[in-house]
Design a protein around this motif. Structure first.
Motif, PDB file in Angstrom:
ATOM      1  N   GLY A 133      -7.306  11.500  -4.034  1.00  0.00           N
ATOM      2  CA  GLY A 133      -8.645  11.179  -4.142  1.00  0.00           C
ATOM      3  C   GLY A 133      -9.263  10.030  -3.997  1.00  0.00           C
ATOM      4  O   GLY A 133     -10.566   9.904  -4.549  1.00  0.00           O
ATOM      5  N   LYS A 134      -8.437   8.990  -3.887  1.00  0.00           N
ATOM      6  CA  LYS A 134      -8.809   7.586  -3.894  1.00  0.00           C
ATOM      7  C   LYS A 134      -9.947   7.081  -3.163  1.00  0.00           C
ATOM      8  O   LYS A 134     -10.899   6.682  -3.837  1.00  0.00           O
ATOM      9  CB  LYS A 134      -7.699   6.690  -3.360  1.00  0.00           C
ATOM     10  CG  LYS A 134      -6.517   6.691  -4.425  1.00  0.00           C
ATOM     11  CD  LYS A 134      -5.212   5.753  -3.826  1.00  0.00           C
ATOM     12  CE  LYS A 134      -5.217   6.374  -2.421  1.00  0.00           C
ATOM     13  NZ  LYS A 134      -4.121   7.259  -2.271  1.00  0.00           N
ATOM     14  N   SER A 135     -10.059   7.663  -2.074  1.00  0.00           N
ATOM     15  CA  SER A 135     -11.440   7.533  -1.105  1.00  0.00           C
ATOM     16  C   SER A 135     -12.602   8.213  -1.662  1.00  0.00           C
ATOM     17  O   SER A 135     -13.638   7.445  -1.676  1.00  0.00           O
ATOM     18  CB  SER A 135     -11.189   7.810   0.341  1.00  0.00           C
ATOM     19  OG  SER A 135      -9.940   7.345   0.771  1.00  0.00           O
ATOM     20  N   PHE A 193       2.558  -2.539   9.636  1.00  0.00           N
ATOM     21  CA  PHE A 193       1.422  -1.993   8.599  1.00  0.00           C
ATOM     22  C   PHE A 193       1.522  -2.680   7.292  1.00  0.00           C
ATOM     23  O   PHE A 193       0.359  -2.818   6.484  1.00  0.00           O
ATOM     24  CB  PHE A 193       1.451  -0.518   8.535  1.00  0.00           C
ATOM     25  CG  PHE A 193       0.448   0.492   7.969  1.00  0.00           C
ATOM     26  CD1 PHE A 193      -1.069   0.260   8.214  1.00  0.00           C
ATOM     27  CD2 PHE A 193       0.697   0.499   6.587  1.00  0.00           C
ATOM     28  CE1 PHE A 193      -1.711   0.726   7.274  1.00  0.00           C
ATOM     29  CE2 PHE A 193      -0.384   0.997   5.592  1.00  0.00           C
ATOM     30  CZ  PHE A 193      -1.616   1.128   5.972  1.00  0.00           C
ATOM     31  N   ARG A 194       2.666  -2.585   6.782  1.00  0.00           N
ATOM     32  CA  ARG A 194       2.677  -3.077   5.283  1.00  0.00           C
ATOM     33  C   ARG A 194       2.230  -4.570   5.301  1.00  0.00           C
ATOM     34  O   ARG A 194       1.655  -5.145   4.406  1.00  0.00           O
ATOM     35  CB  ARG A 194       4.009  -2.956   4.728  1.00  0.00           C
ATOM     36  CG  ARG A 194       4.414  -1.603   4.634  1.00  0.00           C
ATOM     37  CD  ARG A 194       3.849  -0.718   3.744  1.00  0.00           C
ATOM     38  NE  ARG A 194       4.154   0.648   3.627  1.00  0.00           N
ATOM     39  CZ  ARG A 194       3.400   1.678   3.334  1.00  0.00           C
ATOM     40  NH1 ARG A 194       2.203   1.401   2.897  1.00  0.00           N
ATOM     41  NH2 ARG A 194       3.804   2.829   3.424  1.00  0.00           N
ATOM     42  N   ASN A 195       2.647  -5.280   6.321  1.00  0.00           N
ATOM     43  CA  ASN A 195       1.898  -6.869   6.263  1.00  0.00           C
ATOM     44  C   ASN A 195       0.462  -6.842   6.456  1.00  0.00           C
ATOM     45  O   ASN A 195      -0.130  -7.430   5.708  1.00  0.00           O
ATOM     46  CB  ASN A 195       2.554  -7.450   7.643  1.00  0.00           C
ATOM     47  CG  ASN A 195       4.076  -7.754   7.363  1.00  0.00           C
ATOM     48  OD1 ASN A 195       4.775  -7.725   6.229  1.00  0.00           O
ATOM     49  ND2 ASN A 195       4.745  -7.980   8.577  1.00  0.00           N
ATOM     50  N   LYS A 222      10.286   9.219  -6.466  1.00  0.00           N
ATOM     51  CA  LYS A 222      10.822   7.868  -6.151  1.00  0.00           C
ATOM     52  C   LYS A 222      10.037   6.901  -6.362  1.00  0.00           C
ATOM     53  O   LYS A 222      10.247   5.677  -6.739  1.00  0.00           O
ATOM     54  CB  LYS A 222      11.002   7.725  -4.577  1.00  0.00           C
ATOM     55  CG  LYS A 222      12.567   8.249  -4.261  1.00  0.00           C
ATOM     56  CD  LYS A 222      12.855   7.813  -2.890  1.00  0.00           C
ATOM     57  CE  LYS A 222      13.597   8.506  -1.959  1.00  0.00           C
ATOM     58  NZ  LYS A 222      13.475   8.641  -0.657  1.00  0.00           N
ATOM     59  N   ARG A 223       8.636   6.887  -6.183  1.00  0.00           N
ATOM     60  CA  ARG A 223       7.303   5.805  -6.414  1.00  0.00           C
ATOM     61  C   ARG A 223       6.738   5.598  -7.660  1.00  0.00           C
ATOM     62  O   ARG A 223       6.152   4.782  -8.005  1.00  0.00           O
ATOM     63  CB  ARG A 223       6.210   6.111  -5.341  1.00  0.00           C
ATOM     64  CG  ARG A 223       6.711   5.779  -3.919  1.00  0.00           C
ATOM     65  CD  ARG A 223       5.540   6.104  -2.936  1.00  0.00           C
ATOM     66  NE  ARG A 223       5.556   5.814  -1.523  1.00  0.00           N
ATOM     67  CZ  ARG A 223       4.718   5.865  -0.594  1.00  0.00           C
ATOM     68  NH1 ARG A 223       3.376   6.071  -0.956  1.00  0.00           N
ATOM     69  NH2 ARG A 223       5.002   5.363   0.703  1.00  0.00           N
ATOM     70  N   LYS A 224       7.169   6.730  -8.348  1.00  0.00           N
ATOM     71  CA  LYS A 224       6.648   6.994  -9.888  1.00  0.00           C
ATOM     72  C   LYS A 224       6.573   5.702 -10.666  1.00  0.00           C
ATOM     73  O   LYS A 224       5.444   5.121 -11.167  1.00  0.00           O
ATOM     74  CB  LYS A 224       7.291   8.103 -10.533  1.00  0.00           C
ATOM     75  CG  LYS A 224       6.439   8.552 -11.533  1.00  0.00           C
ATOM     76  CD  LYS A 224       7.305   9.962 -12.182  1.00  0.00           C
ATOM     77  CE  LYS A 224       6.414  10.235 -13.619  1.00  0.00           C
ATOM     78  NZ  LYS A 224       7.057  10.559 -14.683  1.00  0.00           N
ATOM     79  N   MET A 269      -9.369   0.611   1.906  1.00  0.00           N
ATOM     80  CA  MET A 269      -8.230  -0.298   2.835  1.00  0.00           C
ATOM     81  C   MET A 269      -7.865   0.381   4.169  1.00  0.00           C
ATOM     82  O   MET A 269      -7.951  -0.427   5.349  1.00  0.00           O
ATOM     83  CB  MET A 269      -7.100  -0.547   1.939  1.00  0.00           C
ATOM     84  CG  MET A 269      -7.436  -1.430   0.784  1.00  0.00           C
ATOM     85  SD  MET A 269      -6.058  -1.923  -0.104  1.00  0.00           S
ATOM     86  CE  MET A 269      -4.935  -2.837   1.214  1.00  0.00           C
ATOM     87  N   ASP A 270      -7.587   1.659   4.158  1.00  0.00           N
ATOM     88  CA  ASP A 270      -7.178   2.021   5.457  1.00  0.00           C
ATOM     89  C   ASP A 270      -8.099   1.963   6.295  1.00  0.00           C
ATOM     90  O   ASP A 270      -7.772   1.884   7.388  1.00  0.00           O
ATOM     91  CB  ASP A 270      -6.615   3.703   5.192  1.00  0.00           C
ATOM     92  CG  ASP A 270      -5.227   3.862   4.581  1.00  0.00           C
ATOM     93  OD1 ASP A 270      -4.536   2.635   4.476  1.00  0.00           O
ATOM     94  OD2 ASP A 270      -5.165   4.790   4.160  1.00  0.00           O
ATOM     95  N   GLN A 271      -9.409   2.615   6.190  1.00  0.00           N
ATOM     96  CA  GLN A 271     -10.398   2.501   6.899  1.00  0.00           C
ATOM     97  C   GLN A 271     -10.780   1.050   7.600  1.00  0.00           C
ATOM     98  O   GLN A 271     -10.724   0.985   8.870  1.00  0.00           O
ATOM     99  CB  GLN A 271     -11.785   3.035   6.409  1.00  0.00           C
ATOM    100  CG  GLN A 271     -12.087   4.440   6.518  1.00  0.00           C
ATOM    101  CD  GLN A 271     -13.257   5.188   6.019  1.00  0.00           C
ATOM    102  OE1 GLN A 271     -14.120   4.059   5.277  1.00  0.00           O
ATOM    103  NE2 GLN A 271     -13.132   6.164   5.202  1.00  0.00           N
TER     104      GLN A 271
HETATM  105  C1  S3P Z   1       0.641   5.421   2.921  1.00  0.00           C
HETATM  106  C2  S3P Z   1      -0.561   6.190   2.548  1.00  0.00           C
HETATM  107  C3  S3P Z   1      -1.639   6.170   3.284  1.00  0.00           C
HETATM  108  C4  S3P Z   1      -1.544   4.902   4.527  1.00  0.00           C
HETATM  109  C5  S3P Z   1      -0.495   5.008   5.225  1.00  0.00           C
HETATM  110  C6  S3P Z   1       0.774   4.784   4.121  1.00  0.00           C
HETATM  111  C7  S3P Z   1       1.930   5.773   2.008  1.00  0.00           C
HETATM  112  O1  S3P Z   1      -2.919   6.003   2.395  1.00  0.00           O
HETATM  113  O2  S3P Z   1      -2.018   3.827   3.914  1.00  0.00           O
HETATM  114  O3  S3P Z   1      -0.382   6.288   5.760  1.00  0.00           O
HETATM  115  O4  S3P Z   1       2.640   5.119   2.135  1.00  0.00           O
HETATM  116  O5  S3P Z   1       1.677   6.129   0.882  1.00  0.00           O
HETATM  117  P1  S3P Z   1      -3.640   7.188   1.871  1.00  0.00           P
HETATM  118  O6  S3P Z   1      -3.032   7.236   0.472  1.00  0.00           O
HETATM  119  O7  S3P Z   1      -5.005   6.750   1.671  1.00  0.00           O
HETATM  120  O8  S3P Z   1      -3.527   8.441   2.490  1.00  0.00           O
END
Ligand code: S3P
Length: 181
Positions: A16-18, A59-61, A138-140, A35-37
């Motif tokens: 629910g971040k957005s 994408f990460r860069n 894994k990410r926790k 950020m994504d937008q």
């Molecule tokens: C990602 C989450 C996505 C987006 C991309 C990668 C991730 O953002 O940045 O698809 O690795 O968890 P949201 O968390 O806004 O869906």
């Protein structure tokens, strides 16, 4: 004049971040960065297409570059991509320029929220509760290490989540976190 802290919302996809960032923007009257937008707008293509055409590393860069720019913002609420915590330098940057708020949810809740999404390439072909739960696990550690404040979102309205966030931010400011830095 002292710079205002940014509020970084982090957490797994579908926490629910957005939505919460937009609510906080209304409540606090501050700027909001999704950020994504922003990446989609700047690159002129959807996230899934960026992954497909240039790969995840690219994408990460882009994400890291954008965070560098956001560090100069003043008192903005920032909805981060779910993978922003995967790089230490991103975490350090967020902590330097603001407060990091982690939103959490159970894998079942996440699944219900993202199951019809075509814009989550990380879940491509793995759209199920087991995979989501495994990736969350894994990410926790990284999410928890980055967080200054953690808020569970299951079964709560956006208004309730925003209230909890603002209360916790106020408590944190009272405790004099800013002075300690
Ligand atoms: C990602 C989450 C996505 C987006 C991309 C990668 C991730 O953002 O940045 O698809 O690795 O968890 P949201 O968390 O806004 O869906």
């Amino acid at each position: 004049m002292e710079k205002k802290q940014n509020i970084f919302l982090i957490g797994f996809m579908g926490t629910g971040k957005s939505t919460i960032a937009r609510e906080l923007q209304k409540k606090l009257g501050c700027a909001c960065v999704e950020m994504d937008q922003r990446i989609v707008k700047e690159q002129g293509m959807p996230i899934a297409a960026i992954f497909e055409k240039y790969g995840e590393l690219h994408f990460r860069n882009l994400e890291t570059e954008l965070l560098k720019k956001i560090g100069d913002e003043d008192g903005a609420v920032v909805s981060c991509g779910g993978g922003v915590v995967l790089r230490d330098e991103n975490i350090e940057r967020m902590k330097r320029s603001g407060c990091v708020v982690l939103l959490t949810a159970q894998p079942e809740t996440i699944f219900e929220r993202v199951r019809h999404s075509k814009e989550r390439p990380v879940l491509n072909g793995n759209m199920n509760v087991e995979y989501i739960g495994g990736l969350m696990e894994k990410r926790k550690e990284r999410y928890e290490a980055a967080a200054d404040i953690t808020i569970a979102t299951d079964n709560k309205s956006a208004a309730k989540i925003c209230d909890e966030i603002t209360e916790r931010l106020q408590e944190r400011n009272k405790e004099g976190v800013k002075e300690e830095k």
